[in-house]
Each structure stands twice: as C-alpha cells, then as structure tokens.
Design a protein around this motif. Sequence first.
Motif, PDB file in Angstrom:
ATOM      1  N   GLY A   1       0.737  -1.200   0.107  1.00 28.07           N
ATOM      2  CA  GLY A   1      -0.133  -0.083  -0.107  1.00 28.07           C
ATOM      3  C   GLY A   1       0.865   1.365  -0.004  1.00 28.07           C
ATOM      4  O   GLY A   1       0.372   2.583  -0.198  1.00 28.07           O
ATOM      5  N   ARG A   2       2.058   1.264   0.262  1.00 28.05           N
ATOM      6  CA  ARG A   2       2.759   2.252   0.335  1.00 28.05           C
ATOM      7  C   ARG A   2       3.262   2.924  -1.207  1.00 28.05           C
ATOM      8  O   ARG A   2       3.055   1.978  -2.065  1.00 28.05           O
ATOM      9  N   ARG A   3       3.113   4.136  -1.196  1.00 28.09           N
ATOM     10  CA  ARG A   3       3.517   4.875  -2.557  1.00 28.09           C
ATOM     11  C   ARG A   3       4.820   5.139  -2.748  1.00 28.09           C
ATOM     12  O   ARG A   3       5.412   5.927  -1.972  1.00 28.09           O
ATOM     13  N   GLN A   4       5.445   4.891  -3.911  1.00 34.02           N
ATOM     14  CA  GLN A   4       6.670   5.724  -4.057  1.00 34.02           C
ATOM     15  C   GLN A   4       6.579   6.747  -5.618  1.00 34.02           C
ATOM     16  O   GLN A   4       6.076   6.153  -6.371  1.00 34.02           O
ATOM     17  N   VAL A   5       6.782   7.945  -5.176  1.00 37.84           N
ATOM     18  CA  VAL A   5       6.815   8.993  -6.250  1.00 37.84           C
ATOM     19  C   VAL A   5       7.980   8.820  -7.116  1.00 37.84           C
ATOM     20  O   VAL A   5       9.021   8.867  -6.587  1.00 37.84           O
ATOM     21  N   GLY A   6       7.765   8.422  -8.494  1.00 37.40           N
ATOM     22  CA  GLY A   6       8.994   8.464  -9.301  1.00 37.40           C
ATOM     23  C   GLY A   6       9.591   9.757  -9.653  1.00 37.40           C
ATOM     24  O   GLY A   6      10.936   9.813  -9.454  1.00 37.40           O
ATOM     25  N   ALA A   7       8.653  10.591 -10.003  1.00 38.46           N
ATOM     26  CA  ALA A   7       9.329  11.984 -10.084  1.00 38.46           C
ATOM     27  C   ALA A   7       8.228  13.196 -10.466  1.00 38.46           C
ATOM     28  O   ALA A   7       6.799  12.827 -10.445  1.00 38.46           O
ATOM     29  N   PHE A   8       8.556  14.297 -10.155  1.00 37.05           N
ATOM     30  CA  PHE A   8       7.562  15.561 -10.456  1.00 37.05           C
ATOM     31  C   PHE A   8       8.229  16.289 -11.869  1.00 37.05           C
ATOM     32  O   PHE A   8       9.183  16.283 -11.953  1.00 37.05           O
ATOM     33  N   TYR A   9       7.083  16.519 -12.457  1.00 39.80           N
ATOM     34  CA  TYR A   9       7.435  17.218 -13.923  1.00 39.80           C
ATOM     35  C   TYR A   9       6.800  18.295 -13.948  1.00 39.80           C
ATOM     36  O   TYR A   9       5.273  18.784 -13.356  1.00 39.80           O
ATOM     37  N   LEU A  10       7.428  19.382 -14.261  1.00 38.73           N
ATOM     38  CA  LEU A  10       7.366  20.938 -14.247  1.00 38.73           C
ATOM     39  C   LEU A  10       7.078  21.288 -15.683  1.00 38.73           C
ATOM     40  O   LEU A  10       7.244  20.484 -16.704  1.00 38.73           O
ATOM     41  N   PRO A  11       6.612  22.559 -15.843  1.00 36.79           N
ATOM     42  CA  PRO A  11       6.340  22.944 -17.490  1.00 36.79           C
ATOM     43  C   PRO A  11       7.492  22.743 -18.113  1.00 36.79           C
ATOM     44  O   PRO A  11       8.517  23.052 -17.694  1.00 36.79           O
ATOM     45  N   GLY A  12       7.302  22.317 -19.336  1.00 36.82           N
ATOM     46  CA  GLY A  12       8.519  21.924 -20.170  1.00 36.82           C
ATOM     47  C   GLY A  12       9.009  20.477 -20.170  1.00 36.82           C
ATOM     48  O   GLY A  12       9.636  20.222 -21.431  1.00 36.82           O
ATOM     49  N   ASP A  13       8.509  19.927 -18.980  1.00 33.81           N
ATOM     50  CA  ASP A  13       9.122  18.492 -18.845  1.00 33.81           C
ATOM     51  C   ASP A  13       8.359  17.578 -19.913  1.00 33.81           C
ATOM     52  O   ASP A  13       7.023  17.577 -19.932  1.00 33.81           O
ATOM     53  N   VAL A  14       8.872  16.488 -20.154  1.00 36.62           N
ATOM     54  CA  VAL A  14       8.636  15.447 -20.900  1.00 36.62           C
ATOM     55  C   VAL A  14       8.432  14.177 -20.299  1.00 36.62           C
ATOM     56  O   VAL A  14       9.349  13.965 -19.382  1.00 36.62           O
ATOM     57  N   PHE A  15       7.297  13.576 -20.165  1.00 38.29           N
ATOM     58  CA  PHE A  15       7.069  12.439 -19.511  1.00 38.29           C
ATOM     59  C   PHE A  15       6.181  11.316 -20.278  1.00 38.29           C
ATOM     60  O   PHE A  15       5.465  11.762 -21.219  1.00 38.29           O
ATOM     61  N   GLY A  16       6.315   9.976 -19.674  1.00 43.53           N
ATOM     62  CA  GLY A  16       5.571   8.983 -20.268  1.00 43.53           C
ATOM     63  C   GLY A  16       5.946   8.389 -21.501  1.00 43.53           C
ATOM     64  O   GLY A  16       5.493   7.569 -22.302  1.00 43.53           O
ATOM     65  N   LEU A  17       7.466   8.617 -21.599  1.00 40.84           N
ATOM     66  CA  LEU A  17       8.114   7.982 -22.784  1.00 40.84           C
ATOM     67  C   LEU A  17       8.709   6.686 -22.367  1.00 40.84           C
ATOM     68  O   LEU A  17       9.537   6.544 -21.471  1.00 40.84           O
ATOM     69  N   GLU A  18       8.121   5.570 -23.188  1.00 38.14           N
ATOM     70  CA  GLU A  18       8.418   4.242 -22.669  1.00 38.14           C
ATOM     71  C   GLU A  18       9.048   3.567 -23.908  1.00 38.14           C
ATOM     72  O   GLU A  18       8.711   3.973 -25.093  1.00 38.14           O
ATOM     73  N   ILE A  19      10.033   2.620 -23.793  1.00 40.48           N
ATOM     74  CA  ILE A  19      10.255   1.627 -24.942  1.00 40.48           C
ATOM     75  C   ILE A  19       9.404   0.544 -24.824  1.00 40.48           C
ATOM     76  O   ILE A  19       9.228   0.088 -25.905  1.00 40.48           O
ATOM     77  N   GLY A  20       9.002   0.083 -23.826  1.00 36.71           N
ATOM     78  CA  GLY A  20       8.005  -1.017 -23.619  1.00 36.71           C
ATOM     79  C   GLY A  20       6.427  -0.624 -24.094  1.00 36.71           C
ATOM     80  O   GLY A  20       6.302   0.584 -24.294  1.00 36.71           O
ATOM     81  N   ASP A  21       5.607  -1.541 -24.214  1.00 36.75           N
ATOM     82  CA  ASP A  21       4.324  -1.137 -24.728  1.00 36.75           C
ATOM     83  C   ASP A  21       3.520  -0.779 -23.574  1.00 36.75           C
ATOM     84  O   ASP A  21       2.430  -0.243 -23.685  1.00 36.75           O
ATOM     85  N   GLU A  22       3.882  -0.719 -22.305  1.00 31.01           N
ATOM     86  CA  GLU A  22       3.140  -0.112 -21.150  1.00 31.01           C
ATOM     87  C   GLU A  22       3.894   0.689 -20.338  1.00 31.01           C
ATOM     88  O   GLU A  22       5.134   0.483 -20.232  1.00 31.01           O
ATOM     89  N   HIS A  23       3.055   1.505 -19.538  1.00 27.38           N
ATOM     90  CA  HIS A  23       3.800   2.434 -18.759  1.00 27.38           C
ATOM     91  C   HIS A  23       4.366   1.692 -17.376  1.00 27.38           C
ATOM     92  O   HIS A  23       3.575   0.738 -16.912  1.00 27.38           O
ATOM     93  N   THR A  24       5.524   2.077 -17.017  1.00 32.14           N
ATOM     94  CA  THR A  24       5.903   1.215 -15.735  1.00 32.14           C
ATOM     95  C   THR A  24       5.385   2.051 -14.484  1.00 32.14           C
ATOM     96  O   THR A  24       5.261   1.455 -13.580  1.00 32.14           O
TER      97      THR A  24
END
Lengths: 229, 229
Positions: free
Chosen positions: B76-99
Amino acid sequence: MANKTQTTAHATQPPVDNGNCDLPRNTLSLFGTDSHMGATIYFDQNSEIYGENEPADYVYKVLSGTVRTYKVLNDGRRQVGAFYLPGDVFGLEIGDEHTFSAEAITDSSILVVKRSAVIAQAARDNGVARELWAATARELRRTQDHLLLLIKNAQERVAAFLLEMADRSQAGGAIELPMSRQDIADYLGLTIETVSRTLTHFETAAAIELPRSRRIVLRNRSVLNKLNA
Amino acid sequence: MANKTQTTAHATQPPVDNGNCDLPRNTLSLFGTDSHMGATIYFDQNSEIYGENEPADYVYKVLSGTVRTYKVLNDGRRQVGAFYLPGDVFGLEIGDEHTFSAEAITDSSILVVKRSAVIAQAARDNGVARELWAATARELRRTQDHLLLLIKNAQERVAAFLLEMADRSQAGGAIELPMSRQDIADYLGLTIETVSRTLTHFETAAAIELPRSRRIVLRNRSVLNKLNA
DNA sequence: CGACCATTTGATATGGATCAAGCGATGTGG
DNA sequence: CCACATCGCTTGATCCATATCAAATGGTCG
C-alpha cells in the motif's frame, strides 16, 4: 579508458572460453557475431575498467566474469549501481562522461567497442539507433526497479537480490555469487552485518542453504517471492 | 490514455496562458513550435493521466501545472518516481506499457502526442531518433540521482529536494510548492512527519523560511548545499 | 602452522517510523 | 457572520529496524 586500467588490465588475445555470453538480455547487435568492431580486453579482479567522470569513449560487453558499477559519496560510502554478468552491456552513456565507475569483480574478459563507431553506425542504420535507445531504456527500467528496492526492508531487499541473481544466472536453484557481502550490502543500501544476518535468518527459516558463503541454494522460493511481492 | 482520464480531463481548446513552457531541459523538438502533431488536454487536480500497466500510446509534455508519476507497492505504500514541471516530457517508454502511473498534482494542461507518430518520425529523421534516446538517457540520469538520494539521511534528502525544486522552478530563492507533504515524503522515501520536522529544523537553523506551508524561501543555501554534497 | 581477510555473531545505540494529539487555514451551513 | 467540521500540517512521546561497535569464527594462502 582509465589510466589505472592500463596498469592492471591485460590486453591480450580474445578468450578461448567464453561459454555463456549469448544471453538474449541487454545485448546489442553491434556486439553480435561480427565483432570486428571491438577488442576483447582482460581485466583482473578488482581492477578498474573506467572511472566516474572519465570520458565515455567506449561501450562494453561482458564476455566472462562479473562487473560492478558504483559511485562513492562524499562521506565515503559506496553505492553499487549494478552488477553485470556475461552477455550484459554496460558503460553506454549519452553524455560525454561516465556517471559511475566500473570495476571487474572477478577476472573478466570484456568486449570493448568505440562509442563513436556505435553512434556512427546508428546514424546509418536506424535499427541500430533503436537498439541503442532500447539498451538505455532497459537500463532505466533496471534502475527504477533498483530504486523501488531501496524503500523496502532488509528482508525484502535481500530476497529480491537472491531472486534476481538466481534468475539472471539461470542456475536453477543454486547461485554462485561472484561478489562479496560488501558488494551486496552496497548494492542494497545495507551494511554487511545486516546482509549476513538476513541470510542466516533465511537459512534458519529453511528458505535457503548456505553451503559456502558465496554459494546459495534456494530451497523455498515461495517464501522469498512473498517478500519480493 | 486511461479510461478514468476521460471522466476527469477536459479536452478543450489550447490554453491562452502557458507562460513558462519553453524550458530548455527535457524538451523534444517533436514538441517544438509546430505542435500540429499533438493535442492539448486539461487535467483537473488529482486526476489520472495514465495508469501503471496501461498501453503507452502517447508521450506527454507539461505546458502548465505539475505532474507526479508513482507506483503503489503491494503493502500500500506509494513511491513517487518524479515530479514534472512545465517544459518537461514524461510518459516516454520503450515497452508497450507504462511502468508508473501519472497524475496531475494541480490543474494542468498537457500536450499529448501519439507515440507511434514520434517513433515513425524517428525512423525517418535520425536527429529525432537521437533526441528520443537523449530523452530516455536524461530520465535515466534523473533516476540514478533519485536512487542516490534514497541512501542518504533525512536532512540530506530534504535539502536535496529543496535545492532541486529551487533550481528547476528557477524562482530565485523562493519556491511555491505545488505538491503536498505526502507527495514529498513519498518521493523521498520518508514519512510526512519526518519531512515536516526536517523543514522545521531547517527553519530553526535559519536555512529556510516557511511563510506558508507550500511556500519556502531559501535563506542560506550553503547550509543546504553542505548537506547535499 | 600462522597471518590475514571475509564472514558471522553478539551487544548496544540511534534515526526515523509509528502512534497520538494539537493547530491553523479553508469552507459550509445555520 | 460566526460556530463547527474538515483537511493538511506540525509537534510530541515512544518504539523498532537497522547501524554501529566489538569480538569470534572460518577459510585461504604463504
């Protein structure tokens, strides 16, 4: 490559025996059958392959042996970033400098390819470009998994390590660890004492056997898997 | 994109005000001036942008607002991977699913581009291919830095977080935090209590000022930098 | 055999988690 | 406009997992 490297590495002929070096994981076709692009270099145990902040002029593939990458923090503590086994590619950077140092854990033979050659090839062949991207993405995934490990408790970390090593060395049940307890501790963000105690605990719980300190037999994976979940 | 997203997101016209969205960091030319490739979508505060294990069919760029990526562990614990601010790109994956999953921390406008379009472009233009690789490598670097954070003590983690945020929001000395203490805690692998206590401690030590809980003024960077080293 | 180094085991200390209560801002309904 | 509920944050007291310090054990090599 590092200056220090030259003093300890033996740049000799390609190895006769590089048995288990064709794992599917983390391979670049650049390192495939026609390896005329690179040279095989031998590194003695504990010799440096490259140092943090050195120019990243080469890309490496483990043919035999084991490699660790690591970073030493200002307070002297060491964080091991990854262990690389035969077949694994490492040292691939996009910046001009290595962000971690790399050392041979055991005597190792390493295939070394000029980074500029790889990049030039990628510019011509976009299959190669894609593989370069894929290799970096795999490394990213590995690092994310490693990060998630570091927020778990000691038992969970050690269990995950054992399962990871068992899986990667595919030695069905029995693992021959090339690395020391200190290496494991620095990979898991624990002390050697905690690693040792946790292993003893797993042995007591009949989850593993420890015939020798570097040899671990997985007796009850479900116990470890439960911790790993 | 996630089903849930559709219920909370407002797919409306492009924003009139997207002031600070041209930061040099983490940008892909794909997202550049001719943005005919993508659509701008609005996400309400706390709405899901995509979920872990969902198909990674799009790539995202923050135009305004802030985004968090995270993973929920079995306990149940949550790990935040990153914070993205204006200008930042995210969600770029090489696999077919988001991790990881992604959520808007505040009301946000996000530029969304089809992944297949980006990849097709990369196949034609190897400058684009290189950027794709570079974006992944930057993400790797960020994750490595984050990993190194997690082996430090509480003060060092919080100091690093403050310096990182101050640097990224380049608001010379004063930071307006978009995220809650819980978000910060889950990013740093600490509890909210420890984050709060550590901030209070920094305030007592005159390293920062806390006029409001989400507003932090850096008073003495050298103190924080010392911890960050 | 003896020295050395890696590992294990034991005793104690401590940083951060946990449990619990208080506080301050924001919003809501009477 | 003011009581009061709510929510996010802070503060306090205690506990516990792992670090630290210390010593014993065991395997390896000259």
